[in-house]
Enzyme design. Structure first.
Site, PDB file in Angstrom:
ATOM      1  N   TRP A 286       1.025  -1.213  -0.056  1.00  0.00           N
ATOM      2  CA  TRP A 286       0.073  -0.004   0.104  1.00  0.00           C
ATOM      3  C   TRP A 286       1.217   1.107   0.288  1.00  0.00           C
ATOM      4  O   TRP A 286       1.496   1.398   0.623  1.00  0.00           O
ATOM      5  CB  TRP A 286      -0.582  -0.099   1.543  1.00  0.00           C
ATOM      6  CG  TRP A 286      -1.539   1.485   1.298  1.00  0.00           C
ATOM      7  CD1 TRP A 286      -3.008   1.286   0.471  1.00  0.00           C
ATOM      8  CD2 TRP A 286      -1.457   2.728   2.365  1.00  0.00           C
ATOM      9  NE1 TRP A 286      -2.856   3.325   0.609  1.00  0.00           N
ATOM     10  CE2 TRP A 286      -1.802   3.096   1.298  1.00  0.00           C
ATOM     11  CE3 TRP A 286      -0.643   2.641   2.872  1.00  0.00           C
ATOM     12  CZ2 TRP A 286      -2.467   4.718   2.384  1.00  0.00           C
ATOM     13  CZ3 TRP A 286      -0.127   4.016   4.142  1.00  0.00           C
ATOM     14  CH2 TRP A 286      -1.611   5.557   2.594  1.00  0.00           C
TER      15      TRP A 286
ATOM     16  N   GLU B  21      -3.256  -2.642  -2.605  1.00  0.00           N
ATOM     17  CA  GLU B  21      -4.220  -2.689  -1.207  1.00  0.00           C
ATOM     18  C   GLU B  21      -4.624  -1.200  -2.435  1.00  0.00           C
ATOM     19  O   GLU B  21      -4.184  -0.489  -2.549  1.00  0.00           O
ATOM     20  CB  GLU B  21      -3.734  -1.790  -0.140  1.00  0.00           C
ATOM     21  CG  GLU B  21      -4.797  -1.417   0.889  1.00  0.00           C
ATOM     22  CD  GLU B  21      -4.739  -1.655   2.264  1.00  0.00           C
ATOM     23  OE1 GLU B  21      -3.558  -1.737   2.361  1.00  0.00           O
ATOM     24  OE2 GLU B  21      -5.573  -1.335   3.096  1.00  0.00           O
TER      25      GLU B  21
ATOM     26  N   LYS C  20      -7.603   2.260  -2.540  1.00  0.00           N
ATOM     27  CA  LYS C  20      -7.380   3.660  -1.515  1.00  0.00           C
ATOM     28  C   LYS C  20      -8.418   4.419  -2.537  1.00  0.00           C
ATOM     29  O   LYS C  20      -7.747   4.709  -3.334  1.00  0.00           O
ATOM     30  CB  LYS C  20      -6.857   3.791  -0.371  1.00  0.00           C
ATOM     31  CG  LYS C  20      -7.724   4.888   0.633  1.00  0.00           C
ATOM     32  CD  LYS C  20      -6.494   5.001   1.544  1.00  0.00           C
ATOM     33  CE  LYS C  20      -6.683   5.748   2.517  1.00  0.00           C
ATOM     34  NZ  LYS C  20      -6.194   5.856   3.567  1.00  0.00           N
TER      35      LYS C  20
ATOM     36  N   ASP D 159      -9.543  -2.762   1.629  1.00  0.00           N
ATOM     37  CA  ASP D 159     -10.386  -2.813   3.233  1.00  0.00           C
ATOM     38  C   ASP D 159     -10.711  -2.005   3.156  1.00  0.00           C
ATOM     39  O   ASP D 159     -11.430  -1.305   2.177  1.00  0.00           O
ATOM     40  CB  ASP D 159      -8.532  -1.339   2.960  1.00  0.00           C
ATOM     41  CG  ASP D 159      -8.595  -0.815   4.604  1.00  0.00           C
ATOM     42  OD1 ASP D 159      -9.907  -0.514   5.041  1.00  0.00           O
ATOM     43  OD2 ASP D 159      -7.870  -1.129   5.154  1.00  0.00           O
TER      44      ASP D 159
ATOM     45  N   HIS E 277     -11.474   1.576   3.239  1.00  0.00           N
ATOM     46  CA  HIS E 277     -11.072   2.115   1.936  1.00  0.00           C
ATOM     47  C   HIS E 277     -12.082   2.998   0.365  1.00  0.00           C
ATOM     48  O   HIS E 277     -11.428   2.879  -0.895  1.00  0.00           O
ATOM     49  CB  HIS E 277      -9.908   2.013   0.940  1.00  0.00           C
ATOM     50  CG  HIS E 277      -8.406   1.827   1.479  1.00  0.00           C
ATOM     51  ND1 HIS E 277      -7.588   1.436   1.598  1.00  0.00           N
ATOM     52  CD2 HIS E 277      -8.044   2.378   2.721  1.00  0.00           C
ATOM     53  CE1 HIS E 277      -6.384   1.490   2.386  1.00  0.00           C
ATOM     54  NE2 HIS E 277      -7.646   1.556   4.027  1.00  0.00           N
TER      55      HIS E 277
ATOM     56  N   HIS F 214      -8.715  -6.557   4.100  1.00  0.00           N
ATOM     57  CA  HIS F 214      -8.535  -5.793   4.797  1.00  0.00           C
ATOM     58  C   HIS F 214      -9.760  -5.557   6.601  1.00  0.00           C
ATOM     59  O   HIS F 214     -10.521  -4.007   5.543  1.00  0.00           O
ATOM     60  CB  HIS F 214      -7.264  -4.408   5.408  1.00  0.00           C
ATOM     61  CG  HIS F 214      -6.233  -4.641   5.299  1.00  0.00           C
ATOM     62  ND1 HIS F 214      -5.003  -3.621   4.831  1.00  0.00           N
ATOM     63  CD2 HIS F 214      -5.095  -5.541   5.447  1.00  0.00           C
ATOM     64  CE1 HIS F 214      -3.833  -3.746   4.988  1.00  0.00           C
ATOM     65  NE2 HIS F 214      -3.712  -5.189   5.349  1.00  0.00           N
TER      66      HIS F 214
ATOM     67  N   ASP G 285     -11.853   8.900   9.380  1.00  0.00           N
ATOM     68  CA  ASP G 285     -11.388   7.777   9.333  1.00  0.00           C
ATOM     69  C   ASP G 285     -11.177   6.475   9.166  1.00  0.00           C
ATOM     70  O   ASP G 285     -12.799   5.805   8.934  1.00  0.00           O
ATOM     71  CB  ASP G 285     -11.007   7.042  11.240  1.00  0.00           C
ATOM     72  CG  ASP G 285     -10.049   6.688  11.476  1.00  0.00           C
ATOM     73  OD1 ASP G 285      -8.776   6.720  10.810  1.00  0.00           O
ATOM     74  OD2 ASP G 285     -10.584   5.821  12.222  1.00  0.00           O
TER      75      ASP G 285
ATOM     76  N   ASP H 282     -10.181   3.648   9.989  1.00  0.00           N
ATOM     77  CA  ASP H 282      -9.972   2.087  11.142  1.00  0.00           C
ATOM     78  C   ASP H 282     -10.195   2.520  12.500  1.00  0.00           C
ATOM     79  O   ASP H 282      -8.719   2.141  13.343  1.00  0.00           O
ATOM     80  CB  ASP H 282      -7.995   3.081  11.054  1.00  0.00           C
ATOM     81  CG  ASP H 282      -7.602   2.577   9.489  1.00  0.00           C
ATOM     82  OD1 ASP H 282      -7.574   1.873   8.711  1.00  0.00           O
ATOM     83  OD2 ASP H 282      -7.276   3.778   9.079  1.00  0.00           O
TER      84      ASP H 282
ATOM     85  N   ASP I 211      -7.094  -4.482   9.892  1.00  0.00           N
ATOM     86  CA  ASP I 211      -6.463  -3.437   9.858  1.00  0.00           C
ATOM     87  C   ASP I 211      -6.943  -2.363   9.967  1.00  0.00           C
ATOM     88  O   ASP I 211      -8.168  -1.408  10.028  1.00  0.00           O
ATOM     89  CB  ASP I 211      -5.830  -2.916   7.928  1.00  0.00           C
ATOM     90  CG  ASP I 211      -5.318  -1.609   8.154  1.00  0.00           C
ATOM     91  OD1 ASP I 211      -4.232  -1.577   9.095  1.00  0.00           O
ATOM     92  OD2 ASP I 211      -5.438  -1.050   7.061  1.00  0.00           O
TER      93      ASP I 211
END
Ligand code: RNT
Ligand code: ZN
Length: 419
Positions: A184, A225, A227, A258, A261, A285, A293, A295, A325
Site C-alpha cells: 500500500w 491495496e 484506496k 480494505d 477505503h 483488510h 477515518d 481504521d 487493519d
C-alpha cells in the site's frame, strides 16, 4: 449448566440442518492475520522515538501503556493471543524489523532483520504476513513514493519494495506457509491534480519493475491495496480502486480490499463475488470506517457480517486471506486488539451457522418472504452459546470475562510503562 445450554443451541441449529460441531471444526481451520501495528500506534521500531507520520493515515489518542519496544509489543501480542480463540497469523510491517540499535534505512532492510519474528512466530505456531512501509519517512513527505516524479525518490521506494518481496519470500519459505505481502502506497494529493495519468503511469512502471522478479507462490504472494482517499490526499489517490483492479487483473496479482477505503455508503461485501469470479484470491483488510477515518476497531456489525457472509456463501473461504487493519490509541490497546479480532471471528461463525441451502432454495423458488423471515430468525438463534463453546475450545475467555482480563493486564503490566 454451560454444557446444557450449548446442547440446546446445538439442537436448535440442528433443526435447521446446521451442524454446530462441524461449523466449530471448520472455523478452527480459518486463520485471521493479526496486524502488529495496533500495539504501538503504527510507530514501528526503526528509531527509539518512531511515530506514525503522514501517509494519509492517522492515529488519535494517547492512552497510556503503548508498547515501546519489540519485546513489549510481543508481550502484548502474547496476551492478545490468550484472549482470542482460533488460529492466527501475525502481520508485520517493514518498520518493525529488529535493527539492533542501528538505523537501517528502508532501502537497506534484509532478511536478518526479521529473523527474530520468524523464530517468535514459529514458537507460537503462527504464520507471518508482511507489508512494505511507505510512510513515516522523509522521502514520503511530499506525498509521493512509487509514483514520485523525482527519479531518486522513486528508485529508493522501488528498492524498498524489491527488498520487501525478497524478505517475504524468505519468511514464507522459513515458515512453510506463503507470506502475503501487501503493498500500500500513500501516493496522492490534497487538491486537484492535473497530471493524474502521469502519476498513474509512473506507479504502473514502478510496479512492473518490482514484480519483474519471480518468486514461488508457495513462499510469497503479492497483494496491492486500493484506496479512495486519505487525510491529505482527498482529491487524488494514485492507487485507486480502478487502477489496482486493472493492474491485478492484467498482471495476476491479488487485490487487497480494505473496508475503510471506499465511500462510507458503499457495500464492500458486494465487491467480493465479482472479484472472486475473476481472480483466484483476495486479501481483506477488515476495518471499520467512520466519517473520515478508515481504521476504527472492528466490531461485530452488519458491514463485517456481510463480508463474512459473502466469503462463506460464495464458497471461496479458502481463497480469501483475512487480515485486520485498525488502530485506536484512545483506549486500552490490548482490549481494542482482542475485541477487533474476536468480532471478525464472530462474524465468520455467524456466517458459517447460516442454513445456506434452505435460503438458496427459498430464493430460487421465488419465496422472498420465507427467505427474509429465515434471515431474520437467525438473528435470535442461540448464537452466543456456540460462540462460547468455540471460546472454550481454545481456553479463551467469554465476552464478559474478556473485560476483566484486559483490565487486569492493564493493572499488572501496562500501568508500569511510562507514557
Ligand atoms: C492505509 C492502509 C494500510 C495501512 C497499514 C498500516 O490506508 O489501509 O493498509 O493501514 O499498512
Ligand atoms: Zn489497509
Amino acid at each position: 449448566m454451560k454444557d446444557n445450554r450449548y446442547d440446546v443451541a446445538r439442537q436448535t441449529y440442528a433443526m435447521l440442518g446446521v451442524d454446530t460441531e462441524a461449523v466449530i471444526e471448520q472455523l478452527s481451520t480459518i486463520p485471521i492475520s493479526i496486524h502488529c501495528w495496533q500495539g504501538d500506534d503504527v510507530g514501528g521500531f526503526e528509531r527509539p522515538d518512531a511515530t506514525l507520520g503522514g501517509g494519509g493515515i492517522q492515529v488519535t489518542g494517547n492512552y497510556p501503556g503503548k508498547a515501546r519496544t519489540i519485546e513489549e509489543l510481543r508481550q502484548d501480542i502474547d496476551k492478545v493471543l490468550e484472549l482470542v480463540p482460533g488460529p492466527h497469523r501475525i502481520n508485520i510491517h517493514a518498520s518493525y524489523g529488529e535493527f539492533g540499535g542501528e538505523f537501517v534505512d528502508r532501502d537497506k532492510i534484509e532478511e536478518k532483520h526479521f529473523a527474530g519474528w520468524v523464530k517468535w512466530a514459529k514458537e507460537r505456531g503462527l504464520g507471518i504476513d508482511f507489508n512494505g512501509t511507505y510512510f513515516s519517512h522523509p522521502l514520503a513527505d511530499d506525498g509521493y513514493t512509487l509514483a514520485s516524479k523525482d527519479c531518486k525518490v522513486r528508485q529508493f521506494w522501488i528498492e524498498h519494495a524489491k527488498r520487501c518481496r525478497r524478505i517475504a519470500a524468505w519468511i514464507g519459505k522459513e515458515m512453510g506457509s506463503p507470506c502475503i505481502l501487501d503493498t500500500w502506497v500513500p501516493d496522492g494529493a490534497k487538491d486537484f491534480t492535473v497530471d493524474k495519468i502521469g502519476y498513474r503511469r509512473l506507479l504502473k512502471e514502478s510496479l512492473d519493475e518490482i514484480f519483474a522478479i519471480p518468486y514461488s507462490r508457495e513462499h510469497m504472494r503479492d497483494a496491492i491495496e486500493t484506496k479512495l482517499f486519505g487525510i491529505g490526499s482527498e482529491a487524488f489517490v494514485v492507487g485507486s480502486h480502478e487502477f489496482y483492479m486493472n493492474y491485478a487483473a492484467y498482471n495476476d496479482k491479488m487485490l487487497c480490499i480494505d473496508m475503510g477505503h471506499f465511500h462510507t455508503a458503499e457495500d464492500v461485501s458486494d465487491k467480493l463475488s465479482s472479484i472472486l469470479l475473476f481472480q483466484d484470491e483476495v486479501l481483506l483488510h477488515v476495518s471499520r470506517p467512520m466519517r473520515w477515518d478508515s481504521d476504527h476497531v472492528v466490531l461485530f456489525n452488519d458491514d463485517v457480517l456481510h463480508v463474512a457472509q459473502e466469503v462463506v456463501r460464495s464458497g471461496k473461504l479458502e481463497n480469501v486471506h483475512i487480515g485486520l487493519d485498525f488502530f485506536d490509541a484512545s483506549i486500552n490497546r490490548i482490549g481494542a486488539w482482542a475485541t477487533g479480532i474476536r468480532s471478525m471471528r464472530k462474524a465468520l461463525l455467524f456466517a458459517l451457522l447460516e442454513p445456506h441451502a434452505k435460503l438458496v432454495e427459498y430464493e430460487e423458488n421465488g419465496n422472498g418472504y420465507a427467505k427474509m423471515a429465515l434471515l431474520e430468525a437467525q438473528k435470535t438463534l442461540p448464537f452466543s452459546e456456540v460462540w462460547r463453546e468455540f471460546c472454550d475450545k481454545y481456553n479463551a475467555p467469554d465476552d464478559l470475562k474478556l473485560i476483566d482480563e484486559v483490565l487486569s493486564y492493564e493493572e499488572k503490566t501496562l500501568k508500569g510503562r511510562n507514557k
